[in-house]
Design an enzyme around this catalytic site. Structure first.
Site, short mmCIF file in Angstrom:
data_model
loop_
_atom_site.label_atom_id
_atom_site.label_comp_id
_atom_site.label_asym_id
_atom_site.label_seq_id
_atom_site.Cartn_x
_atom_site.Cartn_y
_atom_site.Cartn_z
N ASP A 81 0.85 -1.19 0.00
CA ASP A 81 0.00 0.00 0.00
C ASP A 81 0.88 1.24 0.00
OD1 ASP A 81 -2.39 -1.46 0.11
OD2 ASP A 81 -2.28 -1.60 2.29
N ASP A 112 -7.23 -1.35 -4.28
CA ASP A 112 -8.24 -1.01 -3.28
C ASP A 112 -9.19 0.06 -3.81
OD1 ASP A 112 -7.02 -2.74 -1.46
OD2 ASP A 112 -5.80 -1.16 -0.57
#
Length: 219
Positions: free
Chosen positions: A148, A182
């Site tokens: 991420d 995401d």
């Protein structure tokens, strides 16, 4: 919407997602952060072993279950998308389904293979990981961590001292660190929820017209 357009959309999202993840993994140490636009858009490298947005699920065993669930969902989603295209569902619905599918596949790639091809990114050693021969990475198959990096702390302040319960504590919006996969899933789900009546309403209307046409031919 044609199958080739769906494939192009999914491929574009996967390529963008994986390219950014590779760049971050090979250039940032765990926890490293750089400001992109002011203070509200930053690249902040973190890895998570669980679901989207850094959520976790049941340790090592839970990690395997989650990765296998993703794998089954992606395989099932492949047949669903093909069915949606064949039955000529609303274009908007197919795009949303494609976004969700691409996001799931993007994070699945991390979970399945990143542990096999990358060195460990140690938050204490602050090392920048390198690519290694396949199978000699930091984890086994299905145990890779999801990369991420997108961080948007649009509001970063403190509650006033007089504020009930949280007075004086830090308030941050938006706090989670996420990735393109995401974001793809989230956009697909949100748009699908907002426009579900339009997507499914049109489908039902077309089905009703087709039924009426068939009935008219019979009569």
């Amino acid at each position: 919407m044609k199958a080739k357009h769906v494939i192009i959309l999914i491929a574009a999202i996967i390529l963008a997602d994986q390219a950014l993840k590779f760049y971050i993994k090979l250039h940032y140490y765990a926890g490293e952060e750089h400001h992109v636009i002011g203070n509200w858009f930053r690249l902040h490298f973190v890895e998570n072993e669980g679901m989207a947005w850094g959520w976790k699920f049941g340790g090592g065993f839970g990690k395997i279950i989650l990765t296998l669930f993703r794998l089954v969902a992606v395989i099932w989603g492949t047949f669903l998308l093909r069915d949606f295209i064949r039955k000529k569902y609303h274009t908007g619905f197919i795009i949303c389904a494609s976004l969700i599918y691409a996001g799931a596949l993007g994070n699945l790639i991390d979970s399945m293979f990143y542990g096999l091809i990358f060195e460990n990114s140690d938050v204490f050693a602050q090392n920048v990981a390198k690519l290694v021969p396949f199978g000699s990475g930091y984890a086994n198959f299905l145990h890779g961590r999801v990369v991420d990096m997108l961080y948007f702390p649009i509001i970063d302040t403190y509650y006033p001292k007089w504020f009930p319960v949280w007075g004086g504590e830090r308030f941050e919006f938006f706090e989670p660190v996420f990735n393109i996969a995401d974001a793809s899933i989230s956009v697909g789900v949100i748009v699908l929820l907002l426009f579900q009546n339009k997507f499914f309403g049109k489908k039902h209307t077309e089905a009703e017209k087709e039924t009426a046409t068939q009935e008219a031919k019979v009569s």
